[in-house]
Design an enzyme around this catalytic site. Structure first.
Site, PDB file in Angstrom:
ATOM      1  N   PRO A   2       0.722  -1.204  -0.065  1.00  0.00           N
ATOM      2  CA  PRO A   2      -0.033   0.148   0.032  1.00  0.00           C
ATOM      3  C   PRO A   2       0.802   1.237   0.053  1.00  0.00           C
ATOM      4  CG  PRO A   2      -0.516  -1.513   1.791  1.00  0.00           C
ATOM      5  CD  PRO A   2       0.665  -2.014   1.276  1.00  0.00           C
ATOM      6  N   GLU A   3       0.457   2.156  -0.813  1.00  0.00           N
ATOM      7  CA  GLU A   3       1.267   3.527  -0.866  1.00  0.00           C
ATOM      8  C   GLU A   3       0.458   4.654  -0.463  1.00  0.00           C
ATOM      9  OE1 GLU A   3       3.434   3.840  -4.556  1.00  0.00           O
ATOM     10  OE2 GLU A   3       3.544   1.568  -4.964  1.00  0.00           O
ATOM     11  N   HIS A  93      -4.715 -14.518  10.757  1.00  0.00           N
ATOM     12  CA  HIS A  93      -3.393 -13.549  10.475  1.00  0.00           C
ATOM     13  C   HIS A  93      -3.947 -12.420  11.087  1.00  0.00           C
ATOM     14  CE1 HIS A  93      -1.578 -16.157   8.079  1.00  0.00           C
ATOM     15  NE2 HIS A  93      -2.454 -16.231   6.927  1.00  0.00           N
ATOM     16  N   ARG A 112       1.628 -11.316   5.945  1.00  0.00           N
ATOM     17  CA  ARG A 112       3.242 -11.387   5.985  1.00  0.00           C
ATOM     18  C   ARG A 112       3.911 -10.605   7.097  1.00  0.00           C
ATOM     19  NH1 ARG A 112       4.520 -10.190  -0.139  1.00  0.00           N
ATOM     20  NH2 ARG A 112       6.527 -10.734   0.247  1.00  0.00           N
ATOM     21  N   ARG A 155      21.140  14.890  -6.375  1.00  0.00           N
ATOM     22  CA  ARG A 155      21.295  13.304  -5.741  1.00  0.00           C
ATOM     23  C   ARG A 155      21.828  12.929  -6.982  1.00  0.00           C
ATOM     24  NH1 ARG A 155      17.564  11.686  -1.647  1.00  0.00           N
ATOM     25  NH2 ARG A 155      18.291   9.693  -1.978  1.00  0.00           N
TER      26      ARG A 155
END
Ligand code: ZN
Length: 274
Positions: A2-3, A93, A112, A155
């Site tokens: 998820p972002e 879970h 996970r 950068r």
């Protein structure tokens, strides 16, 4: 994973159900999911707090418990945070169950186990290395194109690696880095320092477009992401390049290229992106 758009969707869904509620009890079924403070302290300190606000910084959900105390949830790879009726059986879970004063339960599930739960003040969590010092929010109206340029032009790494760096810009992961670079017609592997001020402005706009469109479509269910009701997002059907390596570019028809940057699979068009 998820972002920003996926986390934003969940927080927006939870907000009307959580703000004003008091957590009456916390049960930890897999205590190591708590990374700060100790699981015992966490469970006792979170019981009795009233949730004053629900927000997000980068990919971190932040539930304000008053006096600067934050309950922070990071979903990791496969975390799911849902509100359910307390009578519903606890799914496999499920690692943490917060019982609310209206009888509902906020449940954290994570097959996970890369996610984490934290409780503390923001500076304390950063000092304890439990949360990075995050860069600016790309969808914040105050985030200016020149600010993005300032963060990338010094950068030496690949441009995409800077987008993935949470201390440079918060909330962008593999999906929306590839999507926004494609929209901006910039190669993900070009040195960040080679990006002109003009190209940075284009990237600024495409980052915001990619993220806000994904929020409108309730996120991308490319992996195990589900919203606060357990439903799929819709953005995965509309992605331009992510997950489409070898398939034709929607703009020029050439097969999309796949490379690896910062250990992440990266998809882009060799013709449209320079
Ligand atoms: Zn193309």
């Amino acid at each position: 994973m998820p972002e920003l758009p996926e986390v934003e969707t969940i927080v927006a869904d939870l907000r009307p159900h959580l703000v004003g509620r008091t957590i009456v009890r916390c049960e930890l079924l897999f205590p190591s999911i708590v990374r700060h403070p100790s699981p015992e302290l966490f469970a006792s300190a979170v019981a009795g707090v009233r949730i004053e606000a629900a927000g997000r910084r980068g990919k971190y959900m932040q539930f304000d418990c008053g006096s600067g105390l934050l309950l922070v949830v990071h979903l990791g790879m496969s975390g799911q945070l849902r509100i359910v009726d307390a009578t519903r059986p606890v799914e496999k879970h499920t690692h943490a169950v917060f019982t609310l004063d209206d009888g509902g339960q906020l449940r954290y599930r994570d097959p996970r186990r890369f996610g984490r739960l934290l409780l503390g003040r923001e500076d304390e969590l950063i000092a304890a290395n439990k949360m990075p010092r995050l860069g600016p929010e790309p969808i914040d109206p105050l985030f200016a194109p020149d600010q993005l340029y300032g963060r990338i032009h010094r950068r030496r790494t690949a441009l995409k690696a800077v987008l993935l760096d949470q201390s440079a810009i918060a909330g962008v992961g593999n999906i929306y880095a590839d999507e926004s670079l494609h929209r901006a017609r910039l190669r993900p592997d070009r040195p960040a320092a080679s990006v002109s001020r003009r190209s940075a402005r284009r990237l600024h706009e495409s980052l915001r477009d990619s993220l806000t469109i994904a929020i409108q479509n309730r996120g991308s269910s490319v992996d195990s992401y589900r919203d606060a009701w357990g439903e799929l997002g819709q953005q995965q059907e509309r992605l331009l390049v992510y997950g489409r390596g070898g398939q034709p570019c929607y703009t020029c028809g050439r097969p999309l290229a796949t490379i690896h940057i910062a250990g992440r699979t990266t998809v882009f068009c060799r013709r449209c992106q320079r």
